[in-house]
Motif scaffolding. Structure first.
Motif, PDB file in Angstrom:
ATOM      1  N   GLY A   1       4.595  16.810  74.865  1.00 53.22           N
ATOM      2  CA  GLY A   1       5.803  16.003  74.652  1.00 53.22           C
ATOM      3  C   GLY A   1       6.930  16.646  75.434  1.00 53.22           C
ATOM      4  O   GLY A   1       6.732  17.109  76.562  1.00 53.22           O
ATOM      5  N   THR A   2       8.115  16.693  74.820  1.00 50.49           N
ATOM      6  CA  THR A   2       9.257  17.386  75.416  1.00 50.49           C
ATOM      7  C   THR A   2       8.838  18.809  75.784  1.00 50.49           C
ATOM      8  O   THR A   2       9.026  19.276  76.898  1.00 50.49           O
ATOM      9  CB  THR A   2      10.404  17.430  74.390  1.00 50.49           C
ATOM     10  OG1 THR A   2      10.649  16.098  73.980  1.00 50.49           O
ATOM     11  CG2 THR A   2      11.638  18.043  74.971  1.00 50.49           C
TER      12      THR A   2
ATOM     13  N   GLY B   1       7.016  17.967  79.198  1.00 51.73           N
ATOM     14  CA  GLY B   1       7.420  16.656  79.728  1.00 51.73           C
ATOM     15  C   GLY B   1       8.897  16.613  80.082  1.00 51.73           C
ATOM     16  O   GLY B   1       9.321  15.809  80.926  1.00 51.73           O
ATOM     17  N   ALA B   2       9.683  17.496  79.483  1.00 53.81           N
ATOM     18  CA  ALA B   2      11.123  17.518  79.766  1.00 53.81           C
ATOM     19  C   ALA B   2      11.405  17.858  81.224  1.00 53.81           C
ATOM     20  O   ALA B   2      12.468  17.508  81.753  1.00 53.81           O
ATOM     21  CB  ALA B   2      11.831  18.512  78.843  1.00 53.81           C
TER      22      ALA B   2
ATOM     23  N   ILE C   1       9.819  16.552  83.681  1.00 49.45           N
ATOM     24  CA  ILE C   1       9.741  15.244  84.337  1.00 49.45           C
ATOM     25  C   ILE C   1      10.992  14.418  83.999  1.00 49.45           C
ATOM     26  O   ILE C   1      11.558  13.723  84.852  1.00 49.45           O
ATOM     27  CB  ILE C   1       8.445  14.514  83.888  1.00 49.45           C
ATOM     28  CG1 ILE C   1       7.216  15.365  84.248  1.00 49.45           C
ATOM     29  CG2 ILE C   1       8.343  13.110  84.476  1.00 49.45           C
ATOM     30  CD1 ILE C   1       7.110  15.717  85.736  1.00 49.45           C
ATOM     31  N   GLN C   2      11.417  14.573  82.749  1.00 50.55           N
ATOM     32  CA  GLN C   2      12.661  13.916  82.322  1.00 50.55           C
ATOM     33  C   GLN C   2      13.832  14.390  83.206  1.00 50.55           C
ATOM     34  O   GLN C   2      14.677  13.609  83.606  1.00 50.55           O
ATOM     35  CB  GLN C   2      12.944  14.349  80.900  1.00 50.55           C
ATOM     36  CG  GLN C   2      13.364  13.255  79.973  1.00 50.55           C
ATOM     37  CD  GLN C   2      13.273  13.766  78.537  1.00 50.55           C
ATOM     38  OE1 GLN C   2      13.005  14.927  78.264  1.00 50.55           O
ATOM     39  NE2 GLN C   2      13.519  12.875  77.607  1.00 50.55           N
TER      40      GLN C   2
ATOM     41  N   ALA D   1       9.315   8.196  84.189  1.00 45.19           N
ATOM     42  CA  ALA D   1       8.392   9.336  84.059  1.00 45.19           C
ATOM     43  C   ALA D   1       7.014   9.002  84.613  1.00 45.19           C
ATOM     44  O   ALA D   1       6.363   9.839  85.255  1.00 45.19           O
ATOM     45  CB  ALA D   1       8.294   9.755  82.591  1.00 45.19           C
ATOM     46  N   SER D   2       6.578   7.751  84.432  1.00 45.84           N
ATOM     47  CA  SER D   2       5.209   7.428  84.844  1.00 45.84           C
ATOM     48  C   SER D   2       5.060   7.423  86.370  1.00 45.84           C
ATOM     49  O   SER D   2       3.956   7.612  86.883  1.00 45.84           O
ATOM     50  CB  SER D   2       4.765   6.097  84.240  1.00 45.84           C
ATOM     51  OG  SER D   2       5.596   5.092  84.736  1.00 45.84           O
TER      52      SER D   2
ATOM     53  N   SER E   1       5.776   9.657  88.242  1.00 49.66           N
ATOM     54  CA  SER E   1       5.433  11.011  88.699  1.00 49.66           C
ATOM     55  C   SER E   1       3.963  11.098  89.125  1.00 49.66           C
ATOM     56  O   SER E   1       3.618  11.883  90.006  1.00 49.66           O
ATOM     57  CB  SER E   1       5.735  12.035  87.607  1.00 49.66           C
ATOM     58  OG  SER E   1       4.964  11.763  86.456  1.00 49.66           O
TER      59      SER E   1
ATOM     60  N   GLY F   1       0.469  13.348  72.767  1.00 46.49           N
ATOM     61  CA  GLY F   1       1.859  13.389  73.249  1.00 46.49           C
ATOM     62  C   GLY F   1       2.057  12.460  74.438  1.00 46.49           C
ATOM     63  O   GLY F   1       1.102  12.049  75.105  1.00 46.49           O
ATOM     64  N   GLY F   2       3.331  12.127  74.699  1.00 43.19           N
ATOM     65  CA  GLY F   2       3.694  11.092  75.675  1.00 43.19           C
ATOM     66  C   GLY F   2       3.191  11.336  77.093  1.00 43.19           C
ATOM     67  O   GLY F   2       2.849  10.395  77.812  1.00 43.19           O
ATOM     68  N   ALA F   3       3.135  12.625  77.523  1.00 42.19           N
ATOM     69  CA  ALA F   3       2.815  12.897  78.926  1.00 42.19           C
ATOM     70  C   ALA F   3       1.316  12.815  79.232  1.00 42.19           C
ATOM     71  O   ALA F   3       0.929  12.877  80.399  1.00 42.19           O
ATOM     72  CB  ALA F   3       3.361  14.265  79.329  1.00 42.19           C
TER      73      ALA F   3
ATOM     74  N   ASN G   1      -0.444  10.642  81.915  1.00 41.03           N
ATOM     75  CA  ASN G   1      -0.492  11.025  83.321  1.00 41.03           C
ATOM     76  C   ASN G   1      -1.866  11.621  83.679  1.00 41.03           C
ATOM     77  O   ASN G   1      -2.201  12.738  83.306  1.00 41.03           O
ATOM     78  CB  ASN G   1       0.614  12.049  83.585  1.00 41.03           C
ATOM     79  CG  ASN G   1       0.823  12.287  85.056  1.00 41.03           C
ATOM     80  OD1 ASN G   1      -0.122  12.550  85.793  1.00 41.03           O
ATOM     81  ND2 ASN G   1       2.062  12.166  85.484  1.00 41.03           N
TER      82      ASN G   1
HETATM   83  P1  ADP Z   1       8.641  13.948  72.012  1.00 43.54           P
HETATM   84  O1  ADP Z   1       7.798  13.546  70.838  1.00 43.54           O
HETATM   85  O2  ADP Z   1       8.723  15.442  72.230  1.00 43.54           O
HETATM   86  O3  ADP Z   1       9.979  13.288  72.071  1.00 43.54           O
HETATM   87  P2  ADP Z   1       6.780  12.341  73.606  1.00 43.54           P
HETATM   88  O4  ADP Z   1       5.451  12.758  73.062  1.00 43.54           O
HETATM   89  O5  ADP Z   1       7.292  10.988  73.291  1.00 43.54           O
HETATM   90  O6  ADP Z   1       7.869  13.467  73.335  1.00 43.54           O
HETATM   91  O7  ADP Z   1       6.686  12.498  75.202  1.00 43.54           O
HETATM   92  C1  ADP Z   1       7.788  12.248  76.018  1.00 43.54           C
HETATM   93  C2  ADP Z   1       7.820  13.253  77.176  1.00 43.54           C
HETATM   94  O8  ADP Z   1       6.714  13.007  78.020  1.00 43.54           O
HETATM   95  C3  ADP Z   1       9.073  13.105  77.996  1.00 43.54           C
HETATM   96  O9  ADP Z   1       9.597  14.401  78.254  1.00 43.54           O
HETATM   97  C4  ADP Z   1       8.612  12.422  79.288  1.00 43.54           C
HETATM   98  O10 ADP Z   1       9.326  12.919  80.401  1.00 43.54           O
HETATM   99  C5  ADP Z   1       7.152  12.800  79.369  1.00 43.54           C
HETATM  100  N1  ADP Z   1       6.337  11.715  79.928  1.00 43.54           N
HETATM  101  C6  ADP Z   1       6.167  10.470  79.445  1.00 43.54           C
HETATM  102  N2  ADP Z   1       5.328   9.749  80.221  1.00 43.54           N
HETATM  103  C7  ADP Z   1       4.938  10.575  81.229  1.00 43.54           C
HETATM  104  C8  ADP Z   1       4.070  10.439  82.352  1.00 43.54           C
HETATM  105  N3  ADP Z   1       3.406   9.313  82.594  1.00 43.54           N
HETATM  106  N4  ADP Z   1       3.936  11.504  83.162  1.00 43.54           N
HETATM  107  C9  ADP Z   1       4.569  12.664  82.921  1.00 43.54           C
HETATM  108  N5  ADP Z   1       5.398  12.854  81.883  1.00 43.54           N
HETATM  109  C10 ADP Z   1       5.588  11.830  81.051  1.00 43.54           C
END
Ligand code: ADP
Length: 503
Positions: A267-268, A311-312, A314-315, A327-328, A330, A411-413, A416
C-alpha cells in the motif's frame, strides 16, 4: 434461518477510513461500504483521530453495507473486527467519553522519551518481554503522555475511573454498550505493555511507564464469542466472535497458517509479516516479534517488518513531480525500457524503516546520465519498492536461517504486474496474488466465522481460498545479485543524509 444463508460482517477500521464488508460462505464479497474521517495534525509530528468519529463512521458503514445488500440483522451470522493497531484511546468508564483524542500510531510526540529510555538501557529488556523495538509507534508511551499531560487525568486513572483501549477495545465497548472491556491478544502485543511469553500485562513495564493496571482491558483470543451486539445499532444480538490487528488479520486472510508462510501488503508502505509457528523469534535484525493470532489455546507468533514508502513512491511521481498521469501508468512506463539504465531510486522520502531504521535517510535517485528518461526513473521507483521488500525478507532469512517458499501479496500496488514480476525475480521466490484482495477484512471474517461454526475449520477455508496469478522468478540469479549489489550502494548514499552536523 440456516447459518449458510447468512453473511459474515467484517469491520475493517483503518487509519484513514472505516469500512464494512459482508462476506458469503464462499468467502466472496457481497457488499462494501467505506467512509473516510478527519485526520488531525495539531503539531508537527502529531496525528490524532476523534474516537467518536471513528465510531460514527464505523456504525454508519455497517448500516450502509447491510442496506446495499438489502439484509436485516437476521441475515448476519457474526461480526469480526480488524483495526488500525497501536492507536491509543483513553475514556471514562462511567460516561464512555474519551478524555483526549485518539493518539494515532504514526504520532511521534513521544520520540524523545523513547530515545531517553534507550539511552538508559531499557531497550533490550523491552524487546525481550514484548518483542518490540523501543519506539513512539507503540501504545505505552502514548498512554503515559495522556496521563501526564491532560489535566486531572492521572488522579482519575489511579482511582480506577478510566479505561485504555486500542481501537478494537473501543469498538467492542461501543458495540456492547460498555458491557465488554476486552482486547484481543494481537492488539495487546502492540502496546509495549504485554509480555508475549507469559501472555500477561507486564508489571515491570506498567511501573516503568507509570500506568495503573486498572486501566487495562482483559486480554482475549482472536476467535471466540466475546459478546452479542446491542441496540441501537442492531436490534437483535449478533455474536461478535473475531478480532485481530489489521496486519495479523491480513496474514490470516491470506491463509498463511503454516510456519514459514509470509504475506506482504503493498500500500502506501509495505508491510511484511511472517508466521513463525509456536515460537516467538527474537530478531537480531531490527524486526518486530509479535503475536499472529490465538485460536482456542494455541498461539501463533509472527515476525514483522515495515517499509515506510512503498506505493507512496509512485504517488510522489504522480502528484509530487507530475511524471505520471496515474499510478497504473507506471507499469507501461517501466516496461517501455529494457532495464533500469543503471538508475536506482531509494524511496526514503520519510526515512528508512526495517531493517535500517534510519530516520535521517532521504529519497535518492542516483546513476542519472544524459540518456536517463522518465521511464528509467519510473522503473527505478518500482524496483526500489521491490528491493526494500527484499531487504526485509533478507533480515527475516537471517533471523530464521531459511527463506519463505513464496510471498502472498495484497494492497493497491499489486495490480502492477511489472512490480510483482520484479519482486519474484529479485527475491528468487514465487509471488502469489489472491483473488479476494480485501484480505484484512477477510481475515476478520474468517476468525469470526470459525468461532461460531460458520466455517468448520481452516481446511474448509483452504479449499475455498483461490489465487489470481503466480509470478515465478525468470531473471538469472547472477543478474539479480548484481542489481542487489548496486541497490545497496544506492542505499548507502541515501543513509544519514539529513543527520544534523555535529560541528
Ligand atoms: P493504503 O491502504 O495504504 O492507503 P492501498 O492499498 O489503497 O494503500 O494502495 C495505494 C498505493 O498503491 C498508492 O500509494 C498508489 O500509489 C499505489 N498504487 C496503486 N495502483 C498502483 C499501480 N498500478 N502500480 C503501482 N502503484 C500503485
Amino acid at each position: 434461518m440456516q447459518l449458510k444463508n447468512k453473511y459474515v460482517l467484517a469491520i475493517d477500521q483503518g487509519t484513514t477510513s472505516s469500512r464494512a464488508i459482508l462476506f458469503n460462505p464462499q468467502g466472496s464479497i457481497i457488499t462494501v461500504a467505506q467512509k473516510a474521517f478527519q485526520q488531525y495534525f495539531p503539531n508537527p509530528g502529531w496525528v490524532e483521530h476523534d474516537p467518536n468519529e471513528i465510531w460514527y463512521t464505523q456504525s454508519s458503514v455497517i448500516k450502509e453495507a447491510m442496506a446495499k445488500a438489502d439484509v436485516s440483522d437476521a441475515h448476519i451470522a457474526c461480526i469480526g473486527i480488524a483495526n488500525q493497531r497501536e492507536t491509543t484511546i483513553v475514556w471514562d468508564r462511567e460516561t464512555g467519553f474519551p478524555v483526549y483524542n485518539a493518539i494515532v500510531w504514526q504520532d511521534r510526540r513521544t520520540s524523545d522519551y523513547c530515545e531517553d529510555l534507550k539511552e538508559k538501557g531499557y531497550a533490550a529488556r523491552i524487546q525481550q518481554k514484548t518483542g518490540l523495538v523501543t519506539d513512539a509507534y507503540f501504545s505505552a508511551t502514548k498512554i503515559r503522555w495522556i496521563l501526564d499531560n491532560v489535566k486531572g487525568i492521572r488522579e482519575r486513572a489511579e482511582r480506577g475511573e478510566l479505561c485504555f483501549g486500542t481501537v478494537d477495545t473501543w469498538l467492542i465497548w461501543k458495540l456492547t454498550k460498555g458491557e465488554r472491556f476486552i482486547t484481543d491478544i494481537t492488539n495487546a502485543s502492540r502496546t509495549m505493555l504485554f509480555n508475549i511469553h507469559t501472555q500477561e500485562w507486564d508489571r515491570e513495564l506498567l511501573n516503568l511507564f507509570s500506568i495503573p493496571s486498572s486501566m487495562l482491558p482483559e486480554v482475549v483470543s482472536c476467535s471466540e464469542v466475546y459478546a452479542e451486539s446491542k441496540a441501537p445499532l442492531f436490534n437483535s444480538g449478533i455474536p461478535i466472535s473475531g478480532m485481530a490487528g489489521d496486519q495479523q488479520a491480513a496474514l490470516f486472510g491470506q491463509l498463511c497458517v503454516e510456519e514459514g508462510m509470509i504475506k506482504t501488503t503493498y500500500g502506501t508502505g509495505c508491510f511484511m509479516i511472517l508466521n513463525t509457528g509456536n515460537k516467538p523469534v527474537l530478531s537480531h535484525n531490527h524486526l518486530l516479534t509479535t503475536i499472529g493470532w490465538k485460536i482456542k489455546d494455541k498461539i501463533t507468533y509472527a515476525l514483522e517488518g515495515s517499509v515506510f514508502v512503498g506505493g507512496a513512491a509512485i504517488q510522489w511521481l504522480r502528484d509530487g513531480i507530475g511524471l505520471l498521469p496515474d499510478a497504473s501508468a507506471s507499469e507501461q512506463m517501466a516496461k517501455a525500457v529494457s532495464d533500469n539504465g543503471n538508475v536506482y531510486f531509494v524511496p526514503a522520502l520519510t526515512g528508512l524503516g526495517a531493517p535500517y531504521w534510519d530516520q535521517y535517510a532521504r529519497g535518492t535517485i542516483i546513476g542519472i546520465t544524459r540518456g536517463t528518461t522518465a521511464s528509467h526513473i519510473t522503473r527505478a521507483a518500482l524496483e526500489g519498492i521491490s528491493y526494500q521488500v527484499d531487504d526485509v525478507l533478507m533480515a527475516m532469512e537471517n533471523d530464521l536461517n531459511y527463506r519463505p517458499k513464496e510471498i502472498r501479496v495484497d494492497g493497491g500496488a499489486i495490480a502492477n504486474n511489472f512490480l510483482m514480476q520484479f519482486q519474484a525475480d529479485i527475491s528468487r521466490c514465487p509471488v502469489v496474488r489472491p483473488k479476494v484482495l480485501e484480505t484484512t477484512a477477510l481475515g476478520a471474517a474468517y476468525l469470526a466465522g470459525l468461532a461460531i461454526g460458520y466455517w468448520k475449520d481452516i481446511n474448509e477455508l483452504k479449499e475455498q481460498w483461490s489465487l489470481d496469478k503466480v509470478f515465478h522468478p525468470e531473471m538469472k540469479e547472477e543478474q539479480a545479485s548484481r542489481l542487489l549489489k548496486e541497490w545497496h550502494k544506492a542505499v548507502n548514499s541515501a543513509r544519514r543524509w539529513a543527520q544534523p552536523n555535529e560541528n
